[in-house]
Design a protein around this motif. Structure first.
Motif, short mmCIF file in Angstrom:
data_model
loop_
_atom_site.label_atom_id
_atom_site.label_comp_id
_atom_site.label_asym_id
_atom_site.label_seq_id
_atom_site.Cartn_x
_atom_site.Cartn_y
_atom_site.Cartn_z
N LEU A 14 31.72 20.97 10.66
CA LEU A 14 30.43 20.19 10.80
C LEU A 14 30.38 20.05 12.36
O LEU A 14 29.68 19.00 12.98
N ALA A 15 31.08 20.91 13.32
CA ALA A 15 30.72 20.88 14.66
C ALA A 15 29.24 20.78 15.20
O ALA A 15 29.18 20.01 16.13
N VAL A 16 28.59 21.77 14.71
CA VAL A 16 27.09 21.74 14.70
C VAL A 16 26.42 20.29 14.69
O VAL A 16 25.56 19.93 15.36
N VAL A 17 26.69 19.41 13.75
CA VAL A 17 26.17 18.51 13.55
C VAL A 17 26.70 17.24 14.72
O VAL A 17 26.00 16.50 15.02
N LEU A 18 28.06 17.09 14.92
CA LEU A 18 28.46 16.38 16.22
C LEU A 18 27.74 16.76 17.36
O LEU A 18 27.25 15.87 18.15
N ASN A 19 27.86 17.99 17.76
CA ASN A 19 27.19 18.41 18.87
C ASN A 19 25.71 18.25 19.13
O ASN A 19 25.21 17.85 20.28
N GLY A 20 25.29 18.23 17.99
CA GLY A 20 23.65 17.97 17.81
C GLY A 20 23.38 16.65 18.10
O GLY A 20 22.63 16.40 18.79
N GLY A 21 24.26 15.75 17.38
CA GLY A 21 24.13 14.69 17.64
C GLY A 21 24.17 13.73 19.01
O GLY A 21 23.75 13.11 19.63
#
Length: 235
Positions: free
Chosen positions: A59-66
């Protein structure tokens, strides 16, 4: 007066939205994290950088987007608040907070897969964050004490100590990292690692207390801390 009220409401809205984005991204990634060796996530052992590492965290994209969009929303919050400040110390505070959140957005924009840019953004987040706390303390010296000050002072001090320790401790040559490298170079240390890993602990303590300080600034003041009046929620 109407313009100031409109700016204050926009600043509060963007600030709360930014914090929500940061917390949502962090919460989802922590909840869904599964390490390659089957170990559960721990604030004492896992770093922010590895949670945002593509190929390591699902879920790296979720963290980086947040981190990116939440921090940009906070940047807008401080830019609006900057227009409300009437003192030089207030201008320095909101400018430093703006730069801090821009660096945090850069941490999300450049994950640890882009190693040098990621470590640079992380370093400047800690530097500007420490400067922001210093500017806030200078600002408070010029203001009469009010009860709301404690709600912002305590998390500000915790944040400043944590952010400063992250930067300074490696230079004391205590052997915390191999070769006493700066902590932001060690956040992708391969397993196995200590159960209590100081660089990761300071990252979470610094980021968490910084977000709490920002929340207190947003909720405990109206228009800008220059006024130090209770805020009335626009919702």
């Amino acid at each position: 007066m109407l313009r100031r009220q409109r700016l204050a409401r926009m600043a509060l809205s963007f600030g709360l939205l930014g914090l929500f984005g940061l917390l949502l991204g962090l919460g989802l990634v922590v909840w869904g994290y599964h390490s390659s060796d089957g170990r559960d996530f721990s604030l004492l052992n896992h770093s922010l950088s590895e949670l945002g590492s593509y190929g390591h965290s699902s879920l790296a994209v979720v963290l980086n987007g947040g981190l990116f969009f939440g921090s940009l929303s906070l940047v807008l919050c401080w830019l609006f608040t900057l227009q409300l400040s009437r003192q030089l110390s207030g201008h320095l505070l909101y400018l430093s907070l703006t730069l801090t959140c821009m660096a945090l957005a850069g941490v999300g924009l450049f994950p640890v897969n882009v190693y040098h840019l990621h470590t640079m953004m992380l370093k400047w987040f800690f530097i500007f964050g420490s400067i922001s706390v210093g500017c806030y303390l200078i600002y408070l010296v010029q203001r009469p004490f009010v009860a709301a000050t404690l709600w912002t002072l305590i998390p500000a001090l915790i944040s400043g100590i944590s952010l400063g320790a992250f930067l300074i401790l490696p230079y004391l040559e205590l052997g915390i990292t191999e070769g006493d490298n700066p902590f932001y170079y060690e956040l992708v240390l391969q397993l196995p690692r200590p159960d209590f890993w100081l660089p990761a602990v300071l990252v979470w303590l610094g980021l968490g207390s910084f977000m709490l300080w920002v929340l207190c600034l947003l909720l405990c003041t109206k228009e800008a801390p220059d006024e130090q009046e209770p805020v009335e929620s626009p919702y």
